[in-house]
Design a protein around this motif. Structure first.
Motif, PDB file in Angstrom:
ATOM      1  N   PHE A 302       0.828  -1.204   0.000  1.00 39.92           N
ATOM      2  CA  PHE A 302       0.000   0.000   0.000  1.00 39.92           C
ATOM      3  C   PHE A 302       0.864   1.256   0.000  1.00 39.92           C
ATOM      4  O   PHE A 302       0.613   2.205  -0.753  1.00 39.92           O
ATOM      5  CB  PHE A 302      -0.923  -0.022   1.220  1.00 39.92           C
ATOM      6  CG  PHE A 302      -1.789   1.206   1.362  1.00 39.92           C
ATOM      7  CD1 PHE A 302      -2.854   1.426   0.510  1.00 39.92           C
ATOM      8  CD2 PHE A 302      -1.528   2.136   2.363  1.00 39.92           C
ATOM      9  CE1 PHE A 302      -3.654   2.555   0.645  1.00 39.92           C
ATOM     10  CE2 PHE A 302      -2.321   3.259   2.509  1.00 39.92           C
ATOM     11  CZ  PHE A 302      -3.384   3.480   1.647  1.00 39.92           C
ATOM     12  N   LYS A 303       1.897   1.272   0.819  1.00 39.95           N
ATOM     13  CA  LYS A 303       2.779   2.441   0.895  1.00 39.95           C
ATOM     14  C   LYS A 303       3.515   2.683  -0.423  1.00 39.95           C
ATOM     15  O   LYS A 303       3.813   3.808  -0.790  1.00 39.95           O
ATOM     16  CB  LYS A 303       3.795   2.257   2.032  1.00 39.95           C
ATOM     17  CG  LYS A 303       3.187   2.239   3.416  1.00 39.95           C
ATOM     18  CD  LYS A 303       2.535   3.566   3.787  1.00 39.95           C
ATOM     19  CE  LYS A 303       3.565   4.655   4.048  1.00 39.95           C
ATOM     20  NZ  LYS A 303       2.941   5.918   4.498  1.00 39.95           N
ATOM     21  N   GLY A 305       2.278   1.991  -3.347  1.00 40.29           N
ATOM     22  CA  GLY A 305       1.320   2.192  -4.421  1.00 40.29           C
ATOM     23  C   GLY A 305       1.148   0.975  -5.306  1.00 40.29           C
ATOM     24  O   GLY A 305       0.713   1.090  -6.457  1.00 40.29           O
ATOM     25  N   ASN A 377      -7.881   2.453  -9.059  1.00 43.72           N
ATOM     26  CA  ASN A 377      -7.065   3.460  -8.375  1.00 43.72           C
ATOM     27  C   ASN A 377      -7.721   3.908  -7.069  1.00 43.72           C
ATOM     28  O   ASN A 377      -7.061   4.003  -6.028  1.00 43.72           O
ATOM     29  CB  ASN A 377      -6.858   4.682  -9.276  1.00 43.72           C
ATOM     30  CG  ASN A 377      -5.933   4.412 -10.440  1.00 43.72           C
ATOM     31  OD1 ASN A 377      -5.184   3.433 -10.439  1.00 43.72           O
ATOM     32  ND2 ASN A 377      -5.979   5.259 -11.452  1.00 43.72           N
ATOM     33  N   CYS A 380      -7.720   1.161  -4.366  1.00 42.70           N
ATOM     34  CA  CYS A 380      -6.402   0.740  -3.869  1.00 42.70           C
ATOM     35  C   CYS A 380      -5.561   1.885  -3.299  1.00 42.70           C
ATOM     36  O   CYS A 380      -4.730   1.654  -2.415  1.00 42.70           O
ATOM     37  CB  CYS A 380      -5.616   0.056  -4.993  1.00 42.70           C
ATOM     38  SG  CYS A 380      -6.336  -1.502  -5.527  1.00 42.70           S
ATOM     39  N   THR A 381      -5.763   3.105  -3.800  1.00 42.09           N
ATOM     40  CA  THR A 381      -4.909   4.225  -3.373  1.00 42.09           C
ATOM     41  C   THR A 381      -5.694   5.433  -2.889  1.00 42.09           C
ATOM     42  O   THR A 381      -5.096   6.429  -2.468  1.00 42.09           O
ATOM     43  CB  THR A 381      -3.982   4.667  -4.521  1.00 42.09           C
ATOM     44  OG1 THR A 381      -4.768   5.250  -5.572  1.00 42.09           O
ATOM     45  CG2 THR A 381      -3.195   3.489  -5.080  1.00 42.09           C
ATOM     46  N   THR A 383      -7.128   7.581  -4.642  1.00 39.58           N
ATOM     47  CA  THR A 383      -6.908   8.718  -5.532  1.00 39.58           C
ATOM     48  C   THR A 383      -6.935   8.231  -6.971  1.00 39.58           C
ATOM     49  O   THR A 383      -6.676   7.052  -7.243  1.00 39.58           O
ATOM     50  CB  THR A 383      -5.560   9.405  -5.233  1.00 39.58           C
ATOM     51  OG1 THR A 383      -5.415  10.556  -6.068  1.00 39.58           O
ATOM     52  CG2 THR A 383      -4.389   8.477  -5.487  1.00 39.58           C
ATOM     53  N   THR A 420      -8.732  13.153  -4.725  1.00 40.27           N
ATOM     54  CA  THR A 420      -8.160  12.420  -3.597  1.00 40.27           C
ATOM     55  C   THR A 420      -9.245  12.267  -2.543  1.00 40.27           C
ATOM     56  O   THR A 420      -9.893  13.259  -2.164  1.00 40.27           O
ATOM     57  CB  THR A 420      -6.950  13.164  -3.004  1.00 40.27           C
ATOM     58  OG1 THR A 420      -5.948  13.320  -4.012  1.00 40.27           O
ATOM     59  CG2 THR A 420      -6.367  12.393  -1.831  1.00 40.27           C
TER      60      THR A 420
END
Length: 454
Positions: A302-303, A305, A377, A380-381, A383, A420
């Motif tokens: 996760f960190k 990406g 996106n 998972c992120t 954003t 975001t």
């Protein structure tokens, strides 16, 4: 979280393990031959670089859990194990013949049903049969779902010896009243035992599934379950909302009344207060409904990406090709989806004819692929961006109009190139994804086909 926001956004919506979601697949023009060509194309593009993922569905359960939405066959007849293993291995052989080049396996996940319904010997036969026709990628992850009541130390050791390093246990809730309602009686001592066994053997990632919104469950139950979970400190947690969809799942979710299921504010409070507890215990929120300790591979992914989401849920790494083996399994070539026969007898019959047992699917359009990327996106992120022309589509202004209202509600921030999701907006990420879901907008379902988003 104000009452008005909950009332406004608590609507039926997909969980987005795919786009398009299964109810919106265009199944009429789809054919098995299209699936084969799509798979071969994607396999040729990606096998040598990233490898493939395998999801293997092991559908048998000795008893019915009434909260479950999975495809399963409830039976106590363990003589059904061997024919099923043989069938899955035949399906794998058909895929290997189609792909020609030796597959490089990056991920295997055994799901169910109850994978630990199967004996140690049959699970060994299955995995050895799969690996006999494949290479294993340098950075691989093999995982399985274990039932705390029937997972033995022999199961854990045998699968560890075959390369498995991650195990997930379904906990749900420790309150006995809740357990009786969902027909899943498992004392804390059972979960403690299998968790400690896995650690002693050497598993590097142990996961527990916790569910909020179950019948007769209250806030105290959720917090008590999390406190007991803290004493075991699993590396990873799924903390997700019970999907109450009895109109789809039939009698299984009619073991209690609709009024027995927590609603709206109470359910949201269970999530918010539960999340606070998890964060206080050192867990980090990962994507939607998932939490992990800093040492766990999912947190690292996760960190960086690199988190991915598919029909197996969240995974720590991406593969373009995911092949699903067994009844009801869904495969993904990125360019198309394909689902296997759901009935055991139909699955066997297709394999007897030397056919890959796909019953339906969907070939993604150019538009589908763009929307899929945006939703992936976001999931998972938190954003997504439309800065590049490849991520733009004609309906984007309409999507932005809907997102502007969400920005007013402080669920996200919009700039010229993307959005975001805010901390307050994370519980509403399914609603945010729905703003991009063009197929859902064009054909709003007349009847409920999805669970509530909150």
């Amino acid at each position: 979280m104000t009452r008005s926001l909950i009332q406004k956004y608590n609507v039926p919506g997909p969980r987005y393990t795919s786009y398009p979601t299964v109810p919106y697949w265009e199944t009429e023009p789809f054919s098995l031959e299209q699936w084969k060509q799509s798979l071969k194309r994607s396999f040729d593009e990606s096998n040598s670089t990233e490898g493939i993922s395998l999801y293997i569905h092991l559908p048998f359960c000795e008893s019915l859990c009434t909260f479950c939405g999975c495809h399963k066959r409830v039976t106590k007849k363990h003589e059904m194990e061997q024919p099923y293993i043989q069938a899955v291995l035949k399906e794998w052989d058909l895929y290997c013949q189609l792909l020609v080049t030796t597959p490089k396996i990056k991920e295997i996940h055994l799901g169910g049903g109850t994978p630990t319904f199967f004996s140690v010997e049959h699970l060994q036969q299955l995995i050895r049969g799969i690996l006999a026709k494949a290479e294993v990628a340098a950075e691989y992850e093999f995982s399985f779902e274990g039932h705390p009541n029937n997972t033995t130390s022999e199961h854990l050791q045998a699968l560890y010896d075959l390369g498995f390093r991650r195990v997930s246990y379904g906990v749900q809730d420790y309150n006995e009243t809740v357990q009786k309602a969902i027909h899943r009686i498992q004392p804390f001592e059972h979960v403690q035992r299998v968790t400690e066994w896995a650690r002693e053997i050497g598993y590097t990632s142990i996961s527990h599934d916790l569910v909020f919104g179950l019948p007769f469950q209250n806030l105290e139950d959720v917090l008590n379950t999390i406190d007991q979970t803290k004493s075991l400190m699993p590396d990873r947690l799924a903390f997700y909302s019970y999907a109450h969809v009895p109109w789809i799942k039939g009698n299984g979710q009619r073991g209690f009344k609709d009024a027995d299921v927590p609603k709206d504010e109470l359910k949201r409070q269970c999530y918010e207060e539960g999340k606070k507890q998890l964060l206080a215990h050192g867990y980090h929120e990962i994507g939607m409904d998932h939490f992990a300790l800093e040492k766990d591979g999912m947190y690292q992914s996760f960190k960086q990406g690199a988190l991915h989401r598919n029909f197996m849920g969240y995974t720590a790494s991406k593969t373009q090709v995911m092949i699903g083996l067994g009844i009801s399994s869904i495969s993904d070539s990125w360019y198309s989806f394909a689902q296997n026969e759901k009935k055991l007898e139909d699955y066997y019959a297709r394999l007897e004819l030397d056919e890959i047992p796909v019953v339906k699917g969907h070939v993604l359009s150019a538009e589908d692929l763009i929307i899929r990327k945006h939703i992936l996106n976001l999931m998972c992120t938190f954003t997504t961006s439309w800065a590049s022309k490849e991520m733009q589509f004609p309906e984007l202004p309409e999507v932005l109009l809907q997102l502007a209202e969400m920005q007013q509600d402080q669920l996200l921030q919009i700039d010229e190139q993307g959005i975001t999701v805010t901390e307050q907006g994370k519980p509403f990420v399914r609603n945010i994804c729905m703003a991009f879901d063009l197929r859902l907008k064009r054909r709003v379902p007349e009847n409920r086909i999805f669970s509530m988003t909150i």
